[in-house]
Design an enzyme around this catalytic site. Structure first.
Site, PDB file in Angstrom:
ATOM      1  N   CYS A  72       0.440  -1.396   0.197  1.00 65.48           N
ATOM      2  CA  CYS A  72      -0.213  -0.055  -0.545  1.00 65.48           C
ATOM      3  C   CYS A  72       0.640   0.807   0.006  1.00 65.48           C
ATOM      4  O   CYS A  72       0.173   2.211  -0.707  1.00 65.48           O
ATOM      5  CB  CYS A  72      -0.776   0.205   1.368  1.00 65.48           C
ATOM      6  SG  CYS A  72       0.034  -0.050   2.739  1.00 65.48           S
ATOM      7  N   CYS A 222      27.874  33.858  14.452  1.00 73.75           N
ATOM      8  CA  CYS A 222      28.321  33.433  16.156  1.00 73.75           C
ATOM      9  C   CYS A 222      28.154  34.402  16.395  1.00 73.75           C
ATOM     10  O   CYS A 222      28.070  35.377  16.070  1.00 73.75           O
ATOM     11  CB  CYS A 222      29.913  33.206  15.473  1.00 73.75           C
ATOM     12  SG  CYS A 222      31.035  33.252  16.554  1.00 73.75           S
ATOM     13  N   CYS A 225      32.096  36.766  17.070  1.00 71.74           N
ATOM     14  CA  CYS A 225      31.891  37.698  16.702  1.00 71.74           C
ATOM     15  C   CYS A 225      31.129  37.797  15.625  1.00 71.74           C
ATOM     16  O   CYS A 225      31.112  38.818  14.599  1.00 71.74           O
ATOM     17  CB  CYS A 225      33.635  37.448  15.645  1.00 71.74           C
ATOM     18  SG  CYS A 225      33.010  35.718  14.462  1.00 71.74           S
ATOM     19  N   CYS A 274      33.247  28.382  13.330  1.00 67.97           N
ATOM     20  CA  CYS A 274      33.840  29.568  12.705  1.00 67.97           C
ATOM     21  C   CYS A 274      34.697  29.348  11.990  1.00 67.97           C
ATOM     22  O   CYS A 274      35.429  29.580  12.459  1.00 67.97           O
ATOM     23  CB  CYS A 274      33.241  30.369  13.609  1.00 67.97           C
ATOM     24  SG  CYS A 274      33.163  31.824  13.556  1.00 67.97           S
ATOM     25  N   CYS A 277      36.622  33.210  13.594  1.00 68.02           N
ATOM     26  CA  CYS A 277      36.903  32.713  14.989  1.00 68.02           C
ATOM     27  C   CYS A 277      38.453  31.521  14.823  1.00 68.02           C
ATOM     28  O   CYS A 277      39.271  31.016  15.609  1.00 68.02           O
ATOM     29  CB  CYS A 277      36.301  32.726  16.210  1.00 68.02           C
ATOM     30  SG  CYS A 277      34.592  33.209  16.528  1.00 68.02           S
ATOM     31  N   HIS A 355      -1.678   1.511   7.185  1.00 67.90           N
ATOM     32  CA  HIS A 355      -2.014   1.409   5.667  1.00 67.90           C
ATOM     33  C   HIS A 355      -2.246   2.597   5.061  1.00 67.90           C
ATOM     34  O   HIS A 355      -1.968   4.096   5.758  1.00 67.90           O
ATOM     35  CB  HIS A 355      -3.614   0.842   6.292  1.00 67.90           C
ATOM     36  CG  HIS A 355      -4.049   1.003   4.183  1.00 67.90           C
ATOM     37  ND1 HIS A 355      -3.485  -0.364   3.797  1.00 67.90           N
ATOM     38  CD2 HIS A 355      -5.365   0.883   3.527  1.00 67.90           C
ATOM     39  CE1 HIS A 355      -4.340   0.456   3.111  1.00 67.90           C
ATOM     40  NE2 HIS A 355      -5.232   0.813   2.629  1.00 67.90           N
TER      41      HIS A 355
END
Length: 405
Positions: A72, A222, A225, A274, A277, A355
């Site tokens: 099905c 981030c 920063c 990051c 960073c 089903h």
């Protein structure tokens, strides 16, 4: 006969260009320029020969599928795809035979097209037997072997992926390793997204991509920063979480979309590096739709997995039948992006005993498909807590197929 219609299908200029490029032995590196020249020329020819367009005569499509052993899930998905006109006409006209570049044999596409031919035969019978198609599919995806109940959305993903592989218009390129990451910092987001999409089409380009593929944008911010970075991924369906019931006991599709796209906070352990960073930092993540597909498949994630078990949500989620606006979940300048519903895959029952059925829209209205049984259904019967996968066609865009009643 009643319900029959003639479908007037525009020949694919792009497919003709690819065929001519292939037959003339042109190098793929120079194919884009050659195809653009051929495309312009062929457009003129096609306008002149407008009266010679290929006609496709089809039946009403209200034909059931035989259950060949707990299938099905397959029957419901095939009925939904059968009512995806851009895919249906492509299969009935066997267009993939003229445009494919893949080295794959199109065994699954041939078997799938054979099922659709039976469903839309003008001399339609009561049912179509999908046994051969299912057998070919299981050869391609052994995971679906056996007679246990399978998940419809999972089947849909595997099926579209395998069909795409067989009819991929791009020549097979062996991947020797992970592609080096490219930086697009000097570009705007739209330019970066377009570059990534173009790169995707260089390897994956098929009728499946034309219809179902879109592009998601994942934006990271981030908290240290304030640097923003974006990644772009291709999707063929959106899997939406279902929020907890409101005080009224009802959840809307828009609330599911809001939850999907809402900002998520990531701690250091779960965040990516990051770029500025150069270390893992706390950040926020947000998903949005960068590129909207012609057909958007929305999966309501009713099944959730805990540590020890799987449970099913029976929350009633209301959804619009027309004018679903996904513009708010895309780029800021996208404006309204409207979609109309044309098919629903439903799941009744529990995790272990369920089903699948389908509701599909044709030129005579909505119809309920329960394996071999096919019955008309009214619009007010479509909204139930069994809706599992929703199929929407973009409405405010041009189409290449017109149906004449």
């Amino acid at each position: 006969m009643p319900g029959a219609s003639g479908v007037n299908v525009e020949p694919s200029c792009e497919a003709l260009c690819r065929t001519l490029v292939s037959q003339n032995g042109l190098q793929r590196e120079s194919a884009d320029i050659s195809q653009s020249v051929l495309y312009t020329s062929l457009m003129g020819l096609l306008l002149v020969t407008d009266n010679e367009k290929e006609q496709l005569t089809i039946g009403g499509g209200r034909v059931g599928l035989r259950n060949v052993g707990n299938t099905c899930f397959l029957n419901a998905v095939v009925q939904c795809l059968s009512h995806t006109h851009g895919l249906r006409d492509y299969c009935l006209l066997k267009s993939y035979r003229h445009e494919k570049f893949s080295k794959e044999d199109a065994k699954l596409m041939e078997a799938f097209s054979q099922v659709l031919s039976g469903l839309w035969d003008i001399n339609e019978g009561s049912t179509v037997n999908p046994r051969h198609f299912y057998s070919v599919f299981k050869e391609a995806v052994p995971y679906f072997s056996g007679y246990s109940q399978q998940d419809a959305q999972e089947f849909l993903r595997f099926l579209l992926d395998k069909l795409h592989t067989e009819i991929n218009r791009r020549p097979y390129v062996r991947r020797t390793g992970k592609d080096p990451e490219q930086k697009y910092a000097r570009f705007r987001i739209s330019e970066e997204a377009a570059a990534m999409w173009k790169k995707h089409l260089e390897r994956d380009d098929s009728r499946i991509v034309d219809l179902f593929s879109g592009q998601l944008r994942s934006s990271l911010h981030c908290s240290v920063c304030s640097h923003y970075s974006n990644t772009f991924d291709v999707f063929c369906d959106l899997s939406l979480p279902i929020p907890k019931k409101s005080s009224s006991g009802e959840v809307t599709l828009r609330q599911c979309l809001d939850l999907f796209s809402q900002e998520e906070k990531l701690d250091k352990e779960n965040s990516p590096m990051c770029e500025r960073c150069n270390r893992h930092t706390e950040c926020t993540k947000r998903l949005s739709i960068q590129r909207f597909p012609q057909v958007i498949v929305i999966h309501l994630n009713r099944f959730t997995m805990s540590r020890w078990s799987i449970s099913k949500s029976t929350t009633y989620v209301s959804f619009p039948l027309t004018n679903l606006d996904l513009g708010p979940y895309g780029p800021l300048d996208s404006g309204p992006v409207l979609y109309d519903l044309y098919a629903i895959c439903n799941h009744a029952g529990t995790v272990n005993m369920g089903h699948y059925t389908a509701c599909c829209l044709d030129e005579n209205g909505w119809c309920f498909y329960n394996d071999s049984s096919v019955t008309p259904v009214s619009e007010n019967q479509l909204q139930t807590n069994q809706a599992y996968v929703l199929f929407y066609q973009r409405s405010n865009s041009t189409t290449t197929t017109t149906v004449r009643k």
